[in-house]
Enzyme design. Structure first.
Site, PDB file in Angstrom:
ATOM      1  N   GLY A 105       1.692   2.708  10.998  1.00 41.17           N
ATOM      2  CA  GLY A 105       1.197   2.553   9.566  1.00 41.17           C
ATOM      3  C   GLY A 105       2.090   1.295   9.251  1.00 41.17           C
ATOM      4  O   GLY A 105       3.159   1.386   9.439  1.00 41.17           O
TER       5      GLY A 105
ATOM      6  N   THR B 239       0.779  -0.971   0.030  1.00 46.79           N
ATOM      7  CA  THR B 239      -0.173  -0.109  -0.283  1.00 46.79           C
ATOM      8  C   THR B 239       0.847   1.193  -0.054  1.00 46.79           C
ATOM      9  O   THR B 239       2.001   1.043  -0.188  1.00 46.79           O
ATOM     10  CB  THR B 239      -0.635  -0.098   1.232  1.00 46.79           C
TER      11      THR B 239
ATOM     12  N   THR C 198      -2.381   1.896  -5.117  1.00 48.36           N
ATOM     13  CA  THR C 198      -2.683   2.801  -4.075  1.00 48.36           C
ATOM     14  C   THR C 198      -3.849   3.501  -4.389  1.00 48.36           C
ATOM     15  O   THR C 198      -3.832   3.892  -5.621  1.00 48.36           O
ATOM     16  CB  THR C 198      -1.628   3.990  -4.038  1.00 48.36           C
TER      17      THR C 198
ATOM     18  N   CYS D  77       0.173   5.218  -8.835  1.00 50.34           N
ATOM     19  CA  CYS D  77       0.532   3.903  -8.212  1.00 50.34           C
ATOM     20  C   CYS D  77      -0.666   3.063  -8.507  1.00 50.34           C
ATOM     21  O   CYS D  77      -1.916   3.553  -7.641  1.00 50.34           O
ATOM     22  CB  CYS D  77       1.001   3.866  -6.902  1.00 50.34           C
TER      23      CYS D  77
END
Length: 181
Positions: free
Chosen positions: A54, A10, A171, A168
Protein backbone atom coordinates in the site's frame (compact mmCIF):
# COMPACT_ATOMS: atom_id res chain seq x y z
CA UNK A 1 10.31 11.49 5.95
CA UNK A 2 10.82 15.01 4.68
CA UNK A 3 8.26 15.96 2.03
CA UNK A 4 7.48 19.21 0.27
CA UNK A 5 5.49 21.79 2.22
CA UNK A 6 1.78 21.21 1.89
CA UNK A 7 2.19 17.52 1.02
CA UNK A 8 -0.79 15.44 2.09
CA UNK A 9 -1.21 11.74 1.55
CA UNK A 10 -3.84 9.17 2.04
CA UNK A 11 -4.21 6.63 4.82
CA UNK A 12 -3.08 3.01 4.74
CA UNK A 13 -3.32 0.64 7.71
CA UNK A 14 -1.99 -2.90 8.01
CA UNK A 15 -3.06 -5.26 10.79
CA UNK A 16 -1.82 -8.71 11.79
CA UNK A 17 -4.01 -10.81 14.12
CA UNK A 18 -4.57 -14.52 14.72
CA UNK A 19 -2.60 -15.59 11.66
CA UNK A 20 -4.45 -13.21 9.34
CA UNK A 21 -3.01 -10.14 7.68
CA UNK A 22 -5.23 -7.31 6.44
CA UNK A 23 -4.48 -4.01 4.77
CA UNK A 24 -6.95 -1.20 4.17
CA UNK A 25 -6.63 2.02 2.22
CA UNK A 26 -8.97 4.90 1.58
CA UNK A 27 -9.85 6.07 -1.93
CA UNK A 28 -9.35 9.82 -1.79
CA UNK A 29 -6.93 11.56 -4.14
CA UNK A 30 -6.33 15.17 -3.21
CA UNK A 31 -4.53 17.90 -5.08
CA UNK A 32 -3.91 20.75 -2.69
CA UNK A 33 -7.25 21.41 -1.04
CA UNK A 34 -9.30 19.80 -3.81
CA UNK A 35 -10.57 16.22 -3.82
CA UNK A 36 -9.84 14.95 -7.33
CA UNK A 37 -11.01 11.35 -6.97
CA UNK A 38 -13.02 9.35 -4.44
CA UNK A 39 -12.30 5.69 -5.24
CA UNK A 40 -8.62 5.21 -6.03
CA UNK A 41 -7.15 1.82 -5.15
CA UNK A 42 -3.93 2.29 -3.23
CA UNK A 43 -3.36 -1.25 -2.01
CA UNK A 44 -2.70 -4.44 -3.93
CA UNK A 45 -1.57 -8.02 -3.68
CA UNK A 46 1.64 -9.00 -5.45
CA UNK A 47 3.92 -12.02 -5.76
CA UNK A 48 1.24 -14.65 -6.31
CA UNK A 49 -1.03 -12.91 -3.79
CA UNK A 50 1.43 -13.58 -0.93
CA UNK A 51 2.46 -9.96 -0.30
CA UNK A 52 0.29 -6.90 0.38
CA UNK A 53 1.48 -3.43 -0.58
CA UNK A 54 0.00 0.00 0.00
CA UNK A 55 1.14 3.55 -0.61
CA UNK A 56 0.62 7.09 0.56
CA UNK A 57 1.94 10.08 -1.30
CA UNK A 58 2.23 11.19 -4.88
CA UNK A 59 0.46 8.62 -7.07
CA UNK A 60 2.97 8.57 -9.93
CA UNK A 61 5.81 8.21 -7.44
CA UNK A 62 4.04 5.39 -5.63
CA UNK A 63 3.35 3.52 -8.86
CA UNK A 64 7.05 3.73 -9.69
CA UNK A 65 7.86 2.29 -6.26
CA UNK A 66 5.26 -0.48 -6.64
CA UNK A 67 7.01 -1.57 -9.85
CA UNK A 68 10.46 -1.41 -8.26
CA UNK A 69 9.30 -3.31 -5.19
CA UNK A 70 7.54 -5.98 -7.23
CA UNK A 71 10.75 -6.49 -9.23
CA UNK A 72 12.72 -6.84 -5.97
CA UNK A 73 10.21 -9.45 -4.72
CA UNK A 74 10.68 -11.43 -7.93
CA UNK A 75 14.47 -11.04 -7.78
CA UNK A 76 14.61 -12.29 -4.17
CA UNK A 77 11.96 -14.99 -4.66
CA UNK A 78 9.42 -13.51 -2.26
CA UNK A 79 11.88 -12.88 0.59
CA UNK A 80 10.11 -9.78 1.88
CA UNK A 81 12.84 -8.64 4.25
CA UNK A 82 15.54 -8.81 1.59
CA UNK A 83 13.30 -7.12 -1.02
CA UNK A 84 12.51 -4.28 1.40
CA UNK A 85 16.16 -3.73 2.32
CA UNK A 86 17.25 -3.68 -1.32
CA UNK A 87 14.42 -1.32 -2.31
CA UNK A 88 15.29 1.07 0.52
CA UNK A 89 18.97 1.07 -0.47
CA UNK A 90 18.15 1.80 -4.11
CA UNK A 91 15.49 4.37 -3.21
CA UNK A 92 17.91 6.22 -0.94
CA UNK A 93 20.92 6.21 -3.25
CA UNK A 94 19.40 6.66 -6.73
CA UNK A 95 19.29 10.34 -7.73
CA UNK A 96 15.89 10.03 -9.42
CA UNK A 97 14.23 7.68 -6.94
CA UNK A 98 15.29 9.69 -3.91
CA UNK A 99 13.08 12.56 -5.10
CA UNK A 100 9.96 10.40 -4.97
CA UNK A 101 7.44 11.53 -2.39
CA UNK A 102 5.68 8.44 -1.14
CA UNK A 103 5.70 5.87 1.65
CA UNK A 104 5.07 2.15 1.32
CA UNK A 105 3.59 -0.41 3.66
CA UNK A 106 4.39 -4.02 2.77
CA UNK A 107 3.25 -7.17 4.55
CA UNK A 108 3.39 -10.91 4.17
CA UNK A 109 2.37 -13.73 6.49
CA UNK A 110 5.35 -13.07 8.79
CA UNK A 111 6.47 -9.44 8.47
CA UNK A 112 5.07 -5.91 8.29
CA UNK A 113 7.21 -2.97 7.15
CA UNK A 114 6.95 0.73 6.50
CA UNK A 115 9.51 1.83 3.92
CA UNK A 116 10.59 5.40 3.13
CA UNK A 117 12.92 7.08 0.67
CA UNK A 118 15.22 8.18 3.45
CA UNK A 119 16.24 4.56 3.92
CA UNK A 120 14.00 3.93 6.89
CA UNK A 121 12.57 0.45 7.28
CA UNK A 122 10.33 0.10 10.30
CA UNK A 123 8.81 -3.17 11.47
CA UNK A 124 6.33 -2.43 14.27
CA UNK A 125 6.37 -4.50 17.46
CA UNK A 126 2.60 -5.04 17.53
CA UNK A 127 1.94 -6.00 13.90
CA UNK A 128 0.07 -2.78 13.15
CA UNK A 129 1.53 -0.33 10.66
CA UNK A 130 0.01 2.87 9.29
CA UNK A 131 1.10 5.65 6.95
CA UNK A 132 -0.31 8.79 5.41
CA UNK A 133 -2.09 11.87 6.64
CA UNK A 134 -4.55 9.88 8.71
CA UNK A 135 -2.04 7.21 9.70
CA UNK A 136 -1.75 8.27 13.33
CA UNK A 137 -5.53 8.26 13.76
CA UNK A 138 -5.88 4.83 12.13
CA UNK A 139 -2.98 3.45 14.17
CA UNK A 140 -4.52 4.62 17.45
CA UNK A 141 -7.92 3.21 16.50
CA UNK A 142 -6.42 -0.13 15.44
CA UNK A 143 -4.47 -0.47 18.68
CA UNK A 144 -7.59 0.23 20.73
CA UNK A 145 -9.67 -2.21 18.68
CA UNK A 146 -6.94 -4.86 18.94
CA UNK A 147 -6.87 -4.58 22.74
CA UNK A 148 -10.57 -4.07 23.46
CA UNK A 149 -12.53 -6.06 20.88
CA UNK A 150 -12.82 -9.51 19.40
CA UNK A 151 -12.74 -8.20 15.82
CA UNK A 152 -10.63 -10.03 13.25
CA UNK A 153 -7.75 -8.41 11.33
CA UNK A 154 -9.93 -7.39 8.38
CA UNK A 155 -12.55 -5.75 10.59
CA UNK A 156 -9.94 -3.92 12.65
CA UNK A 157 -8.24 -2.55 9.53
CA UNK A 158 -11.52 -1.44 8.00
CA UNK A 159 -12.98 0.09 11.16
CA UNK A 160 -9.76 1.90 12.10
CA UNK A 161 -9.66 3.46 8.63
CA UNK A 162 -13.33 4.43 8.92
CA UNK A 163 -12.52 6.18 12.22
CA UNK A 164 -9.55 7.98 10.62
CA UNK A 165 -11.82 9.14 7.77
CA UNK A 166 -14.01 10.91 10.32
CA UNK A 167 -11.03 12.88 11.62
CA UNK A 168 -8.59 13.43 8.72
CA UNK A 169 -9.76 15.61 5.81
CA UNK A 170 -7.34 13.81 3.46
CA UNK A 171 -8.91 10.39 4.18
CA UNK A 172 -12.33 9.27 2.97
CA UNK A 173 -14.61 6.31 3.73
CA UNK A 174 -14.29 4.65 0.31
CA UNK A 175 -12.25 1.80 1.73
CA UNK A 176 -10.49 -1.07 -0.04
CA UNK A 177 -9.40 -4.05 2.05
CA UNK A 178 -7.12 -6.94 1.07
CA UNK A 179 -6.45 -9.98 3.26
CA UNK A 180 -3.81 -12.72 3.41
CA UNK A 181 -4.30 -16.03 5.19
Amino acid sequence: MKMRKGFHGTTIIGVRKDGKVAMAGDGQVSLGETVMKQRAKKIRKIYDDRILTGFAGASADALTLFEKFEAKCEQYKGNLTRAVVELAKEWRTDKVLRRLEALLVVMDSEHSFMVSGTGEIIEPDDGIVAIGSGGGFALAAARALMRHSNLDARSIAEESLRIASQICIYTNDQITVEVLG
